[in-house]
Write a protein that holds these residues in place. Sequence first.
Motif, PDB file in Angstrom:
ATOM      1  N   LYS A  88       3.014   8.594 -11.643  1.00 54.21           N
ATOM      2  CA  LYS A  88       3.938   7.487 -11.388  1.00 54.21           C
ATOM      3  C   LYS A  88       5.222   7.997 -10.739  1.00 54.21           C
ATOM      4  O   LYS A  88       5.793   7.326  -9.869  1.00 54.21           O
ATOM      5  N   TRP A  89       5.675   9.169 -11.178  1.00 57.51           N
ATOM      6  CA  TRP A  89       6.872   9.751 -10.574  1.00 57.51           C
ATOM      7  C   TRP A  89       6.623  10.080  -9.104  1.00 57.51           C
ATOM      8  O   TRP A  89       7.482   9.839  -8.245  1.00 57.51           O
ATOM      9  N   HIS A  91       4.382   8.628  -7.059  1.00 57.29           N
ATOM     10  CA  HIS A  91       4.295   7.379  -6.302  1.00 57.29           C
ATOM     11  C   HIS A  91       5.677   6.755  -6.096  1.00 57.29           C
ATOM     12  O   HIS A  91       5.984   6.251  -5.002  1.00 57.29           O
TER      13      HIS A  91
END
Length: 228
Positions: A88-89, A91
């Motif tokens: 997630k980081w 992206h």
Amino acid sequence: MDFLFNLENIPTDESKLSFITIVLATLIALIAGFFRLNKVSLGNKFAPGSFGTVARERNKRKPLPPGPAPWPIVGSLPEMWRNKPTFKWIHGLMRELNTNICCIRLGNVHVIPVTSPEIALEFLKVHDSVFASRPLTMGTEYLSGGFLSIAVVPWGQQWKKMRKVVASHVLHSVRLDSLLVKRREEAEELVSFVYNQCIRNNVDSVINVRLVARRYCGNVIRKIMFSR
């Protein structure tokens, strides 16, 4: 190097002197090993006229994709540990940079995440031989017996030869058919085990599927490898 001049002020205790001797010997060994490993590169770097060559080679290097400004030595490892989960980081970082390809330095390794199917096709199909190799480390060398296996061997002739051996002798359909009897035996043992667990407790008993699957896989591997 001030500590070398203050050795006279240290008490001449045998344990302290031995400790200082070990530290100095370790430093000398590390420095000697560093220069031994890099003697060729150092010799080329400090040869007459080499500074212009190094500058020209540095200018010829193509720029890396955009990415976060790395810390010295550790790169972006602190940011990765602080921002969980990591994908997630990554992206979110690529959305902030407004790019489909990014470069994140983790230690001395550059990680290139890609979100575009067209760019991923360049990695996986067009230039797959460039990115298919594995890093050469001391651990992988000892683990593979001098890069003689297939799991951690870098891409090359040895890997191609081992791939042919595995495809023709290990994962071949004839080999799999010959081991079908052992897999069926263990499947029957699995069904019998689940049935006995249900009868022993009651009809509505709960079966730990993770334990049963682990036992089945382990027994299949044991029978195939050791015929027991």
